[in-house]
Design a protein around this motif. Sequence first.
Motif, short mmCIF file in Angstrom:
data_model
loop_
_atom_site.label_atom_id
_atom_site.label_comp_id
_atom_site.label_asym_id
_atom_site.label_seq_id
_atom_site.Cartn_x
_atom_site.Cartn_y
_atom_site.Cartn_z
N GLY A 34 0.81 -1.20 0.00
CA GLY A 34 0.00 0.00 0.00
C GLY A 34 0.85 1.25 0.00
N MET A 35 0.13 2.35 0.08
CA MET A 35 0.80 3.64 0.04
C MET A 35 0.60 4.37 1.35
N TYR A 46 4.49 0.62 1.56
CA TYR A 46 4.79 -0.41 2.56
C TYR A 46 4.51 -1.79 1.98
N VAL A 47 5.18 -2.78 2.54
CA VAL A 47 4.96 -4.19 2.21
C VAL A 47 4.80 -4.91 3.54
N PHE A 67 7.72 -3.63 6.21
CA PHE A 67 8.77 -2.72 5.75
C PHE A 67 8.08 -1.51 5.14
N GLN A 68 8.48 -0.32 5.60
CA GLN A 68 7.95 0.94 5.05
C GLN A 68 9.10 1.75 4.50
N ARG A 69 8.86 2.37 3.34
CA ARG A 69 9.85 3.30 2.79
C ARG A 69 9.15 4.60 2.47
N LEU A 79 15.42 12.64 1.24
CA LEU A 79 16.09 11.71 2.14
C LEU A 79 15.20 10.49 2.37
N PRO A 80 15.77 9.28 2.23
CA PRO A 80 14.96 8.07 2.47
C PRO A 80 14.79 7.81 3.97
N LEU A 81 13.60 7.35 4.31
CA LEU A 81 13.27 6.97 5.68
C LEU A 81 12.69 5.56 5.61
N GLU A 82 13.35 4.62 6.25
CA GLU A 82 12.91 3.22 6.21
C GLU A 82 12.55 2.77 7.62
N ASN A 83 11.43 2.06 7.71
CA ASN A 83 10.94 1.52 8.98
C ASN A 83 10.80 0.01 8.88
#
Length: 185
Positions: A34-35, A46-47, A67-69, A79-83
């Motif tokens: 999803g978004m 996200y996945v 996993f969220q990007r 800037l990338p933000l990954e969770n």
Amino acid sequence: MKKYIIVLILMLISIHGYSQRMVYKQKALEVSVGMLASKDVSSNYYVNLTLNSFGRRGNYWIWSAEFQRRTTDYKQWTLPLENYLGEIGYSVQLLSDARKFITLNAGLTGVAGYEVLNRGDRILSDGALLLNDGGFMFGTAGRLSLETYLSDNIVLLLQGRIRVLWGTDLDQFRPSSGIGLRINF
């Protein structure tokens, strides 16, 4: 005699059986994408991989990894933000038809995970120093999902979610929407 056997076989084939859905203690594996609510959908997604265990009356337990990007703007750069998140909770069936072909569920979960900003690089291209390079975060989430059975074991999901996270300097409220497939086994 052969005519009767053929007619009997055709009658048995034409009878549609419906399996029981959302059976107590039945397990399911769910994959959804999803978004995240943002202006740039292509880099904010996200996945999610979820294991469900059904309780009584169509309710179910939720155990998921996600996993969220996302991206955030800084001057002319993004800037990338990954969770990396884990989630545990419970979903309650709000509405359903008699065969549970379409259901509306609401869930509440606890969330914990790790956040990485700019892939861990604290110094930006212009020499600026990031004060937050990531860390552990926790919170709670709510979800509303519309679920419909495509077959007796495959479910199509449409979800809307909101997360409230602490331990982050960025957005504390994080809405998202997505679509997924669940396989009951």
